[in-house]
Motif scaffolding. Structure first.
Motif, PDB file in Angstrom:
ATOM      1  N   ARG A 135       5.009  33.637  -4.425  1.00 15.21           N
ATOM      2  CA  ARG A 135       5.591  32.669  -5.373  1.00 15.21           C
ATOM      3  C   ARG A 135       6.962  33.109  -5.872  1.00 15.21           C
ATOM      4  O   ARG A 135       7.822  32.276  -6.124  1.00 15.21           O
ATOM      5  N   THR A 136       7.181  34.401  -5.989  1.00 15.25           N
ATOM      6  CA  THR A 136       8.468  34.882  -6.496  1.00 15.25           C
ATOM      7  C   THR A 136       9.620  34.551  -5.551  1.00 15.25           C
ATOM      8  O   THR A 136      10.753  34.438  -5.994  1.00 15.25           O
ATOM      9  N   PHE A 137       9.341  34.392  -4.275  1.00 17.22           N
ATOM     10  CA  PHE A 137      10.392  34.061  -3.299  1.00 17.22           C
ATOM     11  C   PHE A 137      10.740  32.571  -3.290  1.00 17.22           C
ATOM     12  O   PHE A 137      11.804  32.195  -2.833  1.00 17.22           O
ATOM     13  N   TYR A 138       9.830  31.733  -3.783  1.00 19.84           N
ATOM     14  CA  TYR A 138      10.007  30.277  -3.712  1.00 19.84           C
ATOM     15  C   TYR A 138       9.724  29.641  -5.073  1.00 19.84           C
ATOM     16  O   TYR A 138       8.806  28.830  -5.212  1.00 19.84           O
ATOM     17  N   PRO A 139      10.498  29.972  -6.085  1.00 17.77           N
ATOM     18  CA  PRO A 139      10.191  29.493  -7.437  1.00 17.77           C
ATOM     19  C   PRO A 139      10.282  27.972  -7.577  1.00 17.77           C
ATOM     20  O   PRO A 139       9.465  27.372  -8.295  1.00 17.77           O
ATOM     21  N   VAL A 150       0.850  -1.196   0.000  1.00 15.47           N
ATOM     22  CA  VAL A 150       0.000   0.000   0.000  1.00 15.47           C
ATOM     23  C   VAL A 150       0.882   1.241   0.000  1.00 15.47           C
ATOM     24  O   VAL A 150       1.818   1.342   0.794  1.00 15.47           O
ATOM     25  N   VAL A 151       0.572   2.173  -0.906  1.00 14.67           N
ATOM     26  CA  VAL A 151       1.229   3.476  -0.913  1.00 14.67           C
ATOM     27  C   VAL A 151       0.141   4.517  -0.669  1.00 14.67           C
ATOM     28  O   VAL A 151      -0.871   4.539  -1.370  1.00 14.67           O
ATOM     29  N   VAL A 152       0.350   5.353   0.346  1.00  8.94           N
ATOM     30  CA  VAL A 152      -0.606   6.393   0.700  1.00  8.94           C
ATOM     31  C   VAL A 152       0.037   7.745   0.430  1.00  8.94           C
ATOM     32  O   VAL A 152       1.044   8.087   1.046  1.00  8.94           O
ATOM     33  N   PHE A 153      -0.553   8.481  -0.502  1.00  7.92           N
ATOM     34  CA  PHE A 153      -0.100   9.833  -0.796  1.00  7.92           C
ATOM     35  C   PHE A 153      -0.996  10.799  -0.036  1.00  7.92           C
ATOM     36  O   PHE A 153      -2.220  10.688  -0.109  1.00  7.92           O
ATOM     37  N   THR A 154      -0.387  11.729   0.692  1.00  4.43           N
ATOM     38  CA  THR A 154      -1.172  12.649   1.489  1.00  4.43           C
ATOM     39  C   THR A 154      -0.907  14.099   1.108  1.00  4.43           C
ATOM     40  O   THR A 154       0.171  14.452   0.630  1.00  4.43           O
ATOM     41  N   THR A 155      -1.920  14.912   1.322  1.00  7.38           N
ATOM     42  CA  THR A 155      -1.797  16.360   1.387  1.00  7.38           C
ATOM     43  C   THR A 155      -2.402  16.725   2.739  1.00  7.38           C
ATOM     44  O   THR A 155      -2.884  15.832   3.463  1.00  7.38           O
ATOM     45  N   HIS A 156      -2.402  17.992   3.098  1.00  6.28           N
ATOM     46  CA  HIS A 156      -3.011  18.335   4.390  1.00  6.28           C
ATOM     47  C   HIS A 156      -3.575  19.740   4.389  1.00  6.28           C
ATOM     48  O   HIS A 156      -3.214  20.577   3.560  1.00  6.28           O
ATOM     49  N   THR A 157      -4.479  19.963   5.323  1.00  7.45           N
ATOM     50  CA  THR A 157      -5.078  21.278   5.479  1.00  7.45           C
ATOM     51  C   THR A 157      -4.030  22.241   6.009  1.00  7.45           C
ATOM     52  O   THR A 157      -3.032  21.834   6.612  1.00  7.45           O
ATOM     53  N   ASP A 158      -4.250  23.501   5.795  1.00  6.27           N
ATOM     54  CA  ASP A 158      -3.395  24.557   6.326  1.00  6.27           C
ATOM     55  C   ASP A 158      -1.935  24.382   5.915  1.00  6.27           C
ATOM     56  O   ASP A 158      -1.020  24.584   6.705  1.00  6.27           O
ATOM     57  N   CYS A 159      -1.713  23.994   4.668  1.00  5.37           N
ATOM     58  CA  CYS A 159      -0.356  23.764   4.161  1.00  5.37           C
ATOM     59  C   CYS A 159       0.280  25.098   3.763  1.00  5.37           C
ATOM     60  O   CYS A 159      -0.251  25.825   2.912  1.00  5.37           O
ATOM     61  N   ALA A 160       1.407  25.405   4.378  1.00  4.48           N
ATOM     62  CA  ALA A 160       2.103  26.658   4.089  1.00  4.48           C
ATOM     63  C   ALA A 160       2.527  26.736   2.623  1.00  4.48           C
ATOM     64  O   ALA A 160       2.449  27.806   2.008  1.00  4.48           O
ATOM     65  N   ALA A 161       2.976  25.622   2.057  1.00  5.33           N
ATOM     66  CA  ALA A 161       3.416  25.628   0.660  1.00  5.33           C
ATOM     67  C   ALA A 161       2.241  25.891  -0.277  1.00  5.33           C
ATOM     68  O   ALA A 161       2.369  26.653  -1.252  1.00  5.33           O
ATOM     69  N   GLU A 162       1.101  25.286  -0.007  1.00  6.52           N
ATOM     70  CA  GLU A 162      -0.073  25.516  -0.850  1.00  6.52           C
ATOM     71  C   GLU A 162      -0.544  26.964  -0.735  1.00  6.52           C
ATOM     72  O   GLU A 162      -0.938  27.572  -1.727  1.00  6.52           O
ATOM     73  N   LYS A 163      -0.500  27.513   0.480  1.00  9.77           N
ATOM     74  CA  LYS A 163      -0.872  28.927   0.663  1.00  9.77           C
ATOM     75  C   LYS A 163       0.070  29.825  -0.130  1.00  9.77           C
ATOM     76  O   LYS A 163      -0.359  30.762  -0.795  1.00  9.77           O
ATOM     77  N   MET A 164       1.363  29.539  -0.022  1.00 10.95           N
ATOM     78  CA  MET A 164       2.353  30.330  -0.732  1.00 10.95           C
ATOM     79  C   MET A 164       2.095  30.268  -2.235  1.00 10.95           C
ATOM     80  O   MET A 164       2.116  31.286  -2.928  1.00 10.95           O
ATOM     81  N   ALA A 165       1.831  29.094  -2.751  1.00  9.72           N
ATOM     82  CA  ALA A 165       1.650  28.922  -4.194  1.00  9.72           C
ATOM     83  C   ALA A 165       0.413  29.646  -4.709  1.00  9.72           C
ATOM     84  O   ALA A 165       0.342  29.976  -5.895  1.00  9.72           O
ATOM     85  N   SER A 166      -0.545  29.902  -3.842  1.00  8.79           N
ATOM     86  CA  SER A 166      -1.756  30.608  -4.275  1.00  8.79           C
ATOM     87  C   SER A 166      -1.607  32.133  -4.164  1.00  8.79           C
ATOM     88  O   SER A 166      -2.517  32.861  -4.526  1.00  8.79           O
ATOM     89  N   ASN A 167      -0.449  32.593  -3.698  1.00  7.65           N
ATOM     90  CA  ASN A 167      -0.208  34.025  -3.532  1.00  7.65           C
ATOM     91  C   ASN A 167       0.868  34.471  -4.525  1.00  7.65           C
ATOM     92  O   ASN A 167       2.047  34.167  -4.342  1.00  7.65           O
ATOM     93  N   PRO A 168       0.481  35.203  -5.566  1.00  4.11           N
ATOM     94  CA  PRO A 168       1.457  35.599  -6.592  1.00  4.11           C
ATOM     95  C   PRO A 168       2.683  36.332  -6.034  1.00  4.11           C
ATOM     96  O   PRO A 168       3.797  36.107  -6.514  1.00  4.11           O
ATOM     97  N   ALA A 169       2.518  37.150  -5.037  1.00  2.00           N
ATOM     98  CA  ALA A 169       3.654  37.880  -4.472  1.00  2.00           C
ATOM     99  C   ALA A 169       4.624  36.924  -3.778  1.00  2.00           C
ATOM    100  O   ALA A 169       5.842  37.079  -3.870  1.00  2.00           O
TER     101      ALA A 169
END
Length: 159
Positions: free
Chosen positions: A105-109, A84-103
């Motif tokens: 994203r430029t700091f973490y290409p 069994v392989v379990v792929f997870t994501t999670h709520t309140d993910c800092a990376a996902e929040k960052m990726a949804s903010n155009p300003a």
């Protein structure tokens, strides 16, 4: 605490934890489950899935994004008996929040690019001949879940 104090505490905790192996040595048995999870420290895999120490491979990656070397490692784990392989994501993910903010994203290409490729990387892993064959023969299942960071509850997303 200073960085040095934090480091000393880490070493102290490691000495205590590693002393357990003197009493209970590891076995040669390979785990049957791989959990691919984010590196977020709020995700305690032992709280989420029980005692993961001997029965799980735990792969912690920024926002659970695979790279080719992780795809190789997962394929090797399946060759060694993972079922069994379990792929997870999670709520309140800092990376996902960052990726949804155009300003931001430029700091973490690189992280932004990796998040944009997360589904592609998963598809590449599933398309590998040995993985595809294991899935077709019902020797392997792959599941996707979203973890709630406030409750540790796993919400099945398919797969």
């Amino acid at each position: 605490m200073t960085p040095e104090q934090v480091w000393e505490e880490f070493l102290k905790q490691n000495r205590m934890a590693s002393s357990v192996r003197q009493i209970w040595p590891r076995t040669a048995r390979h785990p049957l489950i791989v959990m691919v999870t984010c590196m977020d420290a709020r995700l305690d895999t032992s709280e989420i899935a029980g005692d993961t120490r001997r029965y799980y491979y735990v792969l912690r990656l920024a926002s659970s994004v695979l790279a080719p070397k992780e795809e190789d490692m997962l394929e090797l784990a399946v060759a060694n008996g993972v079922k069994v392989v379990v792929f997870t994501t999670h709520t309140d993910c800092a990376a996902e929040k960052m990726a949804s903010n155009p300003a931001e994203r430029t700091f973490y290409p690189d992280l932004t690019t990796a998040l944009a490729e997360r589904e592609q990387r998963l598809a590449e892993f599933l398309a590998r001949p040995r993985i595809r064959e294991s899935l077709e023969r019902h020797q392997l299942i792959v599941k996707r879940v979203r973890l709630d960071t406030s409750t540790d509850r796993a919400i099945h997303e398919g797969g």
